[in-house]
Design a protein around this motif. Sequence first.
Motif, PDB file in Angstrom:
ATOM      1  N   TYR A   1      10.778  -8.138 -14.509  1.00 21.58           N
ATOM      2  CA  TYR A   1      10.184  -7.621 -15.725  1.00 21.58           C
ATOM      3  C   TYR A   1      11.064  -7.904 -16.932  1.00 21.58           C
ATOM      4  N   THR A   2      10.412  -7.971 -18.092  1.00 23.02           N
ATOM      5  CA  THR A   2      11.091  -8.167 -19.364  1.00 23.02           C
ATOM      6  C   THR A   2      10.472  -7.223 -20.381  1.00 23.02           C
ATOM      7  N   THR A   3      11.186  -6.967 -21.477  1.00 19.11           N
ATOM      8  CA  THR A   3      10.618  -6.253 -22.612  1.00 19.11           C
ATOM      9  C   THR A   3      11.015  -6.994 -23.869  1.00 19.11           C
ATOM     10  N   ASN A   4      10.480  -6.529 -24.991  1.00 16.56           N
ATOM     11  CA  ASN A   4      10.727  -7.259 -26.229  1.00 16.56           C
ATOM     12  C   ASN A   4      12.142  -7.085 -26.771  1.00 16.56           C
ATOM     13  N   ASP A   5      12.988  -6.304 -26.090  1.00 14.82           N
ATOM     14  CA  ASP A   5      14.399  -6.245 -26.482  1.00 14.82           C
ATOM     15  C   ASP A   5      15.254  -7.123 -25.558  1.00 14.82           C
ATOM     16  N   ASP A   6      14.584  -8.113 -24.924  1.00 16.40           N
ATOM     17  CA  ASP A   6      15.256  -9.127 -24.095  1.00 16.40           C
ATOM     18  C   ASP A   6      15.849  -8.563 -22.811  1.00 16.40           C
ATOM     19  N   GLU A   7      15.387  -7.404 -22.385  1.00 12.55           N
ATOM     20  CA  GLU A   7      15.834  -6.850 -21.119  1.00 12.55           C
ATOM     21  C   GLU A   7      15.228  -7.654 -19.967  1.00 12.55           C
ATOM     22  N   PHE A   8      16.022  -7.917 -18.944  1.00 18.17           N
ATOM     23  CA  PHE A   8      15.544  -8.719 -17.814  1.00 18.17           C
ATOM     24  C   PHE A   8      16.149  -8.147 -16.533  1.00 18.17           C
ATOM     25  N   ALA A   9      15.320  -7.963 -15.528  1.00 11.48           N
ATOM     26  CA  ALA A   9      15.797  -7.469 -14.236  1.00 11.48           C
ATOM     27  C   ALA A   9      14.882  -8.023 -13.154  1.00 11.48           C
ATOM     28  N   PHE A  10      15.391  -8.079 -11.911  1.00 12.44           N
ATOM     29  CA  PHE A  10      14.562  -8.576 -10.821  1.00 12.44           C
ATOM     30  C   PHE A  10      14.993  -7.934  -9.499  1.00 12.44           C
ATOM     31  N   ARG A  11      14.057  -7.957  -8.562  1.00  8.81           N
ATOM     32  CA  ARG A  11      14.313  -7.526  -7.189  1.00  8.81           C
ATOM     33  C   ARG A  11      13.685  -8.552  -6.254  1.00  8.81           C
ATOM     34  N   LEU A  12      14.478  -9.103  -5.320  1.00 13.50           N
ATOM     35  CA  LEU A  12      13.999 -10.084  -4.346  1.00 13.50           C
ATOM     36  C   LEU A  12      14.253  -9.555  -2.946  1.00 13.50           C
ATOM     37  N   GLY A  13      13.270  -9.720  -2.076  1.00  9.11           N
ATOM     38  CA  GLY A  13      13.430  -9.226  -0.717  1.00  9.11           C
ATOM     39  C   GLY A  13      12.710 -10.096   0.299  1.00  9.11           C
ATOM     40  N   LEU A  14      12.943  -9.806   1.563  1.00  8.17           N
ATOM     41  CA  LEU A  14      12.255 -10.494   2.653  1.00  8.17           C
ATOM     42  C   LEU A  14      11.975  -9.473   3.750  1.00  8.17           C
ATOM     43  N   TYR A  15      10.709  -9.416   4.197  1.00 12.62           N
ATOM     44  CA  TYR A  15      10.293  -8.435   5.200  1.00 12.62           C
ATOM     45  C   TYR A  15       9.428  -9.091   6.275  1.00 12.62           C
ATOM     46  N   GLU A  16       9.621  -8.626   7.492  1.00 12.93           N
ATOM     47  CA  GLU A  16       8.743  -8.968   8.612  1.00 12.93           C
ATOM     48  C   GLU A  16       7.888  -7.731   8.873  1.00 12.93           C
ATOM     49  N   PHE A  17       6.555  -7.880   8.771  1.00 11.40           N
ATOM     50  CA  PHE A  17       5.649  -6.748   8.902  1.00 11.40           C
ATOM     51  C   PHE A  17       4.981  -6.660  10.272  1.00 11.40           C
ATOM     52  N   ASN A  18       5.328  -7.566  11.177  1.00 11.36           N
ATOM     53  CA  ASN A  18       4.736  -7.525  12.516  1.00 11.36           C
ATOM     54  C   ASN A  18       5.782  -7.960  13.536  1.00 11.36           C
ATOM     55  N   GLY A  19       6.929  -7.310  13.495  1.00  8.00           N
ATOM     56  CA  GLY A  19       8.016  -7.658  14.395  1.00  8.00           C
ATOM     57  C   GLY A  19       7.633  -7.527  15.854  1.00  8.00           C
ATOM     58  N   LEU A  20       8.013  -8.549  16.652  1.00 10.21           N
ATOM     59  CA  LEU A  20       7.738  -8.603  18.097  1.00 10.21           C
ATOM     60  C   LEU A  20       6.255  -8.536  18.407  1.00 10.21           C
ATOM     61  N   GLY A  21       5.410  -8.761  17.373  1.00  4.97           N
ATOM     62  CA  GLY A  21       3.963  -8.672  17.577  1.00  4.97           C
ATOM     63  C   GLY A  21       3.479  -7.270  17.847  1.00  4.97           C
ATOM     64  N   ARG A  22       4.299  -6.268  17.461  1.00  2.00           N
ATOM     65  CA  ARG A  22       3.972  -4.866  17.748  1.00  2.00           C
ATOM     66  C   ARG A  22       4.015  -3.976  16.505  1.00  2.00           C
ATOM     67  N   GLY A  23       3.831  -4.584  15.336  1.00  3.43           N
ATOM     68  CA  GLY A  23       3.731  -3.802  14.115  1.00  3.43           C
ATOM     69  C   GLY A  23       5.039  -3.240  13.606  1.00  3.43           C
TER      70      GLY A  23
END
Length: 406
Positions: free
Chosen positions: A90-112
């Motif tokens: 996200y950004t705003t008009n006062d040049d603020e900048f931030a981010f969040r990056l992630g990685l997820y497995e939503f069906n591990g071992l085929g068992r949710g």
Amino acid sequence: MAGNIASQTISEIVIQDNKKTKTSFIKKLARVKEGHVLDTTKLEADIIRLKRLPASSHAYYQVHKKDDGTYKVVYGFEENFTIIPSANVYTTNDDEFAFRLGLYEFNGLGRGLIFGGFFQRDIFNSYAINFRAPYLFSNKIGIAFNYQNLTTQEPVFLDEGVADYKYNNTSYEVLGLYEFSLKHKVAAGVNYFTETYNYIEGATNPEVPQDLKVKKLLYKVLYEFNAVDTYYQYFEGFKSLFNFQYVTTRSDALPEFLIGFNDFIYYKRVGERGNWANRLRLGVASNNDSPFAPFAVDNNLNIRGVGNTIDRGTAAIVLNTEYRHTLFEKDWFVLQSNVFVDGGSWRNPGGDFGDFGDNQNLRIYPGVGLRFIHKRIFNTVFRIDYGYGITKDATNGFVFGIGQYF
């Protein structure tokens, strides 16, 4: 009558089209079993449950009568790809900048099983690791573990003005999960965490410490009522999410408090391509006259375009409403437009409910956005929204993310 009931017996259940997801796991979740009497109401309830799994992009059932008079039930299970990156920028008009990056497995071992984590850069670095197994012990009982080390620059609002603090929250959480029925779920557990505040710059007050480290214990109860049905990118129905927390501490600067809030979410299909979505949050906490109040006004939480934690309060009313319209759809790809209004108001720490009507606390941000949706990958909704404030001292800015805003 006995002969008629016998002839309606389900003698075989077949799961088809599942590749990664284990057949045994799907059968474990299904409430309809071999030997049960055929009941379309229960079959439809199973389909709703399967469609809510991150592993499923769609599900359906078929019923076939066999030569012996019994029935074979086939569950079709269209799978999602479930190893998914997450991103919020996200950004705003006062040049603020931030981010969040992630990685997820939503069906591990085929068992949710859900496992993953994220890295966040918001002036300072943060990270978290999460594990959730909602059906680990049965088709009703599961468990979740979460670790978080979150560091941000937080504004602290004093009578003398605004001070900036470096804030760190390091927490360990365990939750027990229980599903009463298709519509009702509960989670309860405990969170042990340490909060640290270190003064950076800005206003000061002799009664507000510049350096503070406090260990806390948080007891949490979550309740979900979910009567939402989905069809790919479309949603229909009502959902309620209740969150209650009791936080204990030994610090006078950060006293113990209670906090509770409820999100009421309503979706309505509009014609063939439209979807109206609404979220109302009502929240209240112990009204401690503290600059470290629990409810924040923030881009990624409630008001798109407002900025990063621009205010705090001890009670909140927030309404998000938006109309989503499918502009283009072909095979797996969907382009969706979005028109929204985010609005809310907060009670000042130590104030009263009359603060909700104060112009200083009211924020209204209309805006527009786009959604780029992949129908075969779980939660792959790339969103971009631009919010423009129309109330006092308003800002404007972009909010990027993965997943619908609500």
